[in-house]
Design a protein around this motif. Sequence first.
Motif, PDB file in Angstrom:
ATOM      1  N   GLY A 119      38.409  31.747  30.813  1.00 44.39           N
ATOM      2  CA  GLY A 119      38.703  33.735  31.005  1.00 44.39           C
ATOM      3  C   GLY A 119      38.279  34.268  29.297  1.00 44.39           C
ATOM      4  N   ASP A 193      45.134  43.198  32.842  1.00 44.71           N
ATOM      5  CA  ASP A 193      43.729  43.047  32.342  1.00 44.71           C
ATOM      6  C   ASP A 193      43.583  42.507  32.860  1.00 44.71           C
ATOM      7  OD1 ASP A 193      46.039  41.043  31.930  1.00 44.71           O
ATOM      8  OD2 ASP A 193      46.166  41.235  30.013  1.00 44.71           O
ATOM      9  N   GLN A 194      43.255  41.267  34.180  1.00 44.20           N
ATOM     10  CA  GLN A 194      42.829  40.747  34.731  1.00 44.20           C
ATOM     11  C   GLN A 194      41.684  40.788  35.756  1.00 44.20           C
ATOM     12  OE1 GLN A 194      44.665  37.137  36.050  1.00 44.20           O
ATOM     13  NE2 GLN A 194      45.933  36.645  34.778  1.00 44.20           N
ATOM     14  N   ARG A 196      38.926  38.631  38.544  1.00 45.88           N
ATOM     15  CA  ARG A 196      38.320  37.911  39.180  1.00 45.88           C
ATOM     16  C   ARG A 196      37.077  38.415  39.907  1.00 45.88           C
ATOM     17  NH1 ARG A 196      43.435  34.602  39.162  1.00 45.88           N
ATOM     18  NH2 ARG A 196      41.881  33.358  39.695  1.00 45.88           N
TER      19      ARG A 196
END
Length: 203
Positions: A119, A193-194, A196
């Motif tokens: 990531g 805080d992701q 996708r």
Amino acid sequence: MLITGSNGFLGQKLIDLLSKNLNYEVFAISMNKNDNPNVANYHFQQLDLMNSDLLNTYLSEVKPNYIIHTAAITSVEGCEADKVLSEKMNVEVAKQLADYCKQTNGFLVQLSTDFVFDGQNGPYKEDDSTNPLSEYGKSKLRSEQVIHNSGCEYAILRTILVYGINANPNRSNLVLWAKEKLSKNEPIKVVKDQWRMQRLLMI
């Protein structure tokens, strides 16, 4: 054509799609009883994939030309809690299916995950270096490796956030969970805080 994990969301969608195509004789296996409302034009067998003898017997009887392997332990927490079970289901079963395809000139489609990356530098291309951080990601990467090393013909799909409407009310996914929360005016607590990537699949 054989579809493993046929009770899962993707498995059911594939059954619904492929059972309408008369060019294929479709077989479906799952560890639990069939809970797909669609029961037409395919053959279902309840079978524990981790029982290698039963799986070998089944494969020798059905003789699939193509296998779409969707079955896996996909819970990140579950894989961390039981690494032995994760290895057996996510890696050893994939190897057995790959070995079968190698021996019979079959074709294996393996469902993997974006969790094979760490990531840090996404979005990723398929030839980017992998670096899984969780046991789930590590087990799926090992499954990719044993399939590649088997020498069989294969394709690996690294899926991201598979979701949609499911006929089984007891099975949820991110979108259905959020929809239910919003319909009840309940707060939604998720990470912020992701990022996708998403692909829309209409079946």
